[in-house]
Design a protein around this motif. Structure first.
Motif, short mmCIF file in Angstrom:
data_model
loop_
_atom_site.label_atom_id
_atom_site.label_comp_id
_atom_site.label_asym_id
_atom_site.label_seq_id
_atom_site.Cartn_x
_atom_site.Cartn_y
_atom_site.Cartn_z
N ALA A 51 19.05 -44.11 -38.00
CA ALA A 51 19.33 -43.01 -37.07
C ALA A 51 18.33 -41.86 -37.25
O ALA A 51 17.83 -41.28 -36.28
CB ALA A 51 20.76 -42.50 -37.26
N ILE A 52 18.03 -41.52 -38.51
CA ILE A 52 17.05 -40.46 -38.78
C ILE A 52 15.67 -40.86 -38.27
O ILE A 52 14.94 -40.06 -37.67
CB ILE A 52 16.99 -40.14 -40.30
CG1 ILE A 52 18.32 -39.52 -40.78
CG2 ILE A 52 15.81 -39.24 -40.62
CD1 ILE A 52 18.54 -38.09 -40.38
N GLU A 53 15.31 -42.12 -38.49
CA GLU A 53 14.01 -42.63 -38.04
C GLU A 53 13.89 -42.55 -36.51
O GLU A 53 12.87 -42.10 -35.97
CB GLU A 53 13.85 -44.08 -38.51
CG GLU A 53 12.45 -44.60 -38.44
CD GLU A 53 12.32 -46.00 -39.05
OE1 GLU A 53 11.58 -46.81 -38.49
OE2 GLU A 53 12.97 -46.27 -40.09
N GLU A 91 19.97 -31.19 -30.12
CA GLU A 91 19.46 -32.47 -29.60
C GLU A 91 19.36 -33.49 -30.73
O GLU A 91 19.69 -34.66 -30.55
CB GLU A 91 18.11 -32.27 -28.93
CG GLU A 91 17.61 -33.55 -28.28
CD GLU A 91 16.48 -33.32 -27.29
OE1 GLU A 91 16.08 -34.31 -26.63
OE2 GLU A 91 16.00 -32.19 -27.16
N VAL A 92 18.91 -33.02 -31.90
CA VAL A 92 18.88 -33.90 -33.08
C VAL A 92 20.28 -34.43 -33.37
O VAL A 92 20.48 -35.62 -33.63
CB VAL A 92 18.33 -33.14 -34.30
CG1 VAL A 92 18.53 -33.94 -35.59
CG2 VAL A 92 16.85 -32.82 -34.12
N CYS A 93 21.25 -33.55 -33.32
CA CYS A 93 22.65 -33.91 -33.58
C CYS A 93 23.12 -34.97 -32.59
O CYS A 93 23.78 -35.95 -32.96
CB CYS A 93 23.52 -32.66 -33.49
SG CYS A 93 25.14 -32.82 -34.25
N ASP A 138 24.49 -40.83 -31.48
CA ASP A 138 24.36 -42.04 -30.68
C ASP A 138 23.79 -43.22 -31.44
O ASP A 138 23.77 -44.35 -30.91
CB ASP A 138 23.45 -41.76 -29.46
CG ASP A 138 24.09 -40.80 -28.47
OD1 ASP A 138 25.32 -40.67 -28.48
OD2 ASP A 138 23.34 -40.18 -27.69
N ASN A 139 23.32 -42.99 -32.68
CA ASN A 139 22.60 -44.06 -33.37
C ASN A 139 23.08 -44.33 -34.79
O ASN A 139 22.35 -44.91 -35.59
CB ASN A 139 21.10 -43.71 -33.41
CG ASN A 139 20.46 -43.78 -32.04
OD1 ASN A 139 20.14 -44.86 -31.54
ND2 ASN A 139 20.27 -42.62 -31.42
N LEU A 140 24.33 -43.95 -35.08
CA LEU A 140 24.85 -44.13 -36.44
C LEU A 140 25.60 -45.44 -36.65
O LEU A 140 26.34 -45.57 -37.62
CB LEU A 140 25.73 -42.93 -36.82
CG LEU A 140 24.97 -41.68 -37.24
CD1 LEU A 140 25.91 -40.49 -37.38
CD2 LEU A 140 24.22 -41.91 -38.55
N GLY A 141 25.43 -46.39 -35.76
CA GLY A 141 26.02 -47.71 -35.98
C GLY A 141 27.30 -47.93 -35.20
O GLY A 141 27.98 -47.00 -34.77
#
Length: 586
Positions: free
Chosen positions: A441-443, A501-503, A508-511
């Protein structure tokens, strides 16, 4: 070199009939250790040695907690067990290692069987390196960011240390161990020091003094090199002054370390100081490795697993200098060897070593963040593409032990599985994301912000914490950014827009499991806290002071303890969610 070819041939031969070697390995372990008390109630009604099927049916899967009472007795007593029936191993106990994750004690026995297996793994790895980069007599030193760490003693007198410190702290083989590190650019007093930042500084200083002789830079993990190069960025003027004066800054207070480094400096080095200053004052750190050490051939460290996040930054520092990966070795035993060390972390593969331990594999379901069942498969029955938790039976007292690693089988080398490291096993039943989910998600977040040319912060470190005390429970993601200036008054509004926006991207991408829990309302909205630069360095300092090895330290990705999350939150600059903003405490 003939010895290297023999070692590589042994490695190759062991992978050609992996199943046979695995059966022989287990048989050897059971014949040797069959009389230990751990097996007393499990195998007493079976003829010795038991076969594989019986062993796997009768001996249960185990975790560290299953050995804790025995380990505590070995370390601290009471020493009341029957000496004719040892607790975990029939071999003499030498010392204890503590793991890189937390100070749990791993008994280290004087086992000739284990030494033979480890020798092939470690020396085979060195032979692979020498085959790629044959030794050069004229350029023959390396900068090694290694630390012997402090040694404690148990109540029964056994030393406790990191596995990486054993060559430096083992009295019985001290001379031989130091001879092995004769090519390191720093004197042994630096490795044996007690202040990690001062040791790191001295490693850099000695490396600069020997700049034309440096063939490579090495560290156990990528984070160790990132910290070293960051120290170079912040301390280069002091390093140049010390080179010019031929004397150390008064900041380095360890007398033995000071004297030994002054001897390495060999008096004022005016021309060298000028050259280093001319390079560093440009403040262009891209490719700094080759600029400062012109004859260097490679940089080597582990860059897989949680170390993958540091690879791009390390690549930036290294420039054209090749980055080499490490092997898959644990405190408990060697597991796999990296036959192609030039590969980046995404394509790094480890060939399992059939003679290092007896391996089993527990199928793992990534979507459920749990093992599918308690039924293991052996080395010959793993399937390409599937994920497994690694189970080991070792020469040194661990039997059907859940190592805590998840791997994916990506192929076979001869008949031995090739695996990639995926992540550590989730530690809690309450976990709703994995280490891999968070890193991915960070990537993605960094990539999206870069593609938008947004003034996004460079995230230099991160972790998550599931706060179960809140209702509903809430996932907190803590990130450290490269600069604090984006949070000054005049830039704050713009920065908060970016952080929201980062949040959103993170949410949306934490699995899939997190998404399901979120949609059901079982988890509140994500909280994103930005902490001050240097916050994670302070956390590492506390961890090292509390017994974690400086060489083996890995910043936590999934924080389990409230006090660790609270420590980082003390350095918070701002906390945002999709519907709120909170200013930091400092």
């Amino acid at each position: 070199m003939a010895d290297d070819e023999n070692l590589l041939k042994k490695l190759e031969d062991s992978t050609r009939n992996a199943t046979r070697h695995q059966l022989e390995t287990l048989q050897s372990i059971l014949e040797h250790q069959g009389g230990v008390r751990y097996f007393q109630h499990l195998l007493q009604s079976y003829n010795s040695p038991v076969d594989v099927a019986t062993f796997r049916r009768v001996v249960p899967l185990s975790t560290y907690e299953d050995y804790l009472n025995d380990v505590n007795r070995l370390a601290d007593g009471p020493h009341d067990h029957d000496r004719d029936q040892p607790l975990l191993s029939v071999d003499p106990l030498i010392c204890f290692f503590y793991s890189s994750m937390k100070p749990k004690l791993i008994p280290y026995y004087d086992s000739h069987l284990s030494k033979s297996a480890s020798y092939i793994a470690h020396q085979g790895s060195a032979a692979i390196l020498r085959r790629l980069f044959p030794p050069r007599p004229s350029v023959n030193k390396f900068i090694g960011f290694i630390y012997a760490d402090n040694v404690t003693t148990t109540k029964l007198g056994f030393k406790v240390m990191a596995a990486s410190a054993f060559p430096f702290r083992n009295n019985s083989s001290n001379a031989a161990s130091w001879a092995h590190f004769a090519s390191i650019s720093s004197p042994k007093e630096v490795i044996l020091g007690s202040n990690v930042e001062h040791q790191m500084y001295c490693h850099l200083l000695c490396g600069l003094r020997n700049s034309d002789l440096i063939d490579s830079i090495r560290a156990p993990y990528a984070i160790g090199l990132i910290r070293a190069f960051s120290l170079l960025e912040s301390k280069w003027t002091q390093l140049c002054d010390d080179l010019e004066n031929g004397f150390l800054s008064s900041e380095i207070s360890d007398v033995a370390m000071r004297d030994s480094v002054i001897e390495v400096l060999g008096g004022p080095q005016l021309e060298l100081s000028k050259r280093v200053k001319a390079i560093c004052q440009e403040k262009n750190w891209g490719g700094i490795v080759r600029k400062l050490w012109p004859n260097i051939r490679f940089v080597k460290c582990v860059t897989t697993g949680s170390m993958k996040q540091y690879y791009p930054k390390l690549k930036h520092f290294a420039g054209e200098t090749p980055l080499l990966g490490g092997d898959y070795f644990a405190s408990e035993c060697c597991i796999g060897i990296n036959l192609n060390i030039t590969q980046p972390p995404d394509t790094t593969r480890f060939v399992l070593l059939p003679t290092a331990a007896y391996f089993e594999f527990l199928p793992f379901d990534f979507n459920q963040i749990s093992s599918v069942c308690e039924q293991t498969v052996d080395i010959s029955d793993v399937e390409v593409g599937k994920m497994y938790e690694v189970i080991v039976t070792t020469y040194r007292g661990f039997y059907r032990y859940r190592l805590g690693d998840i791997v994916r089988v990506v192929g076979f080398y001869n008949s031995s599985p090739e695996v990639e490291f995926v992540m550590r096993v989730p530690k809690s039943q309450f976990d709703i994301i994995t280490e891999r989910d968070l890193m991915s998600a960070i990537e993605i977040c960094q990539l999206v912000m870069k593609n938008k040319n947004a003034l996004g912060p460079e995230i230099t470190e991160f972790s998550s914490f599931l706060d179960l005390e809140l209702n509903p429970k809430q996932l907190k993601v803590l990130v450290e950014v490269g600069e604090e200036r984006m949070f000054v008054e005049e830039k704050l509004e713009e920065s908060l827009i970016v952080l929201r926006e980062v949040c959103s991207i993170l949410e949306d991408n934490l699995g899939s499991l997190y998404r399901v829990k979120r949609d059901k309302g079982e988890v509140g909205s994500l909280l994103l806290t930005v902490v001050k630069p240097g916050s994670y360095a302070k956390l590492s300092q506390v961890a090292i002071e509390n017994g974690i090895s400086a060489s083996q330290y890995k910043p936590p990705k999934i924080i389990q303890r409230h006090e660790v999350a609270g420590f980082l939150e003390r350095f918070g600059l701002v906390t945002v969610s999709l519907d709120s903003v909170e200013q930091g405490r400092s």
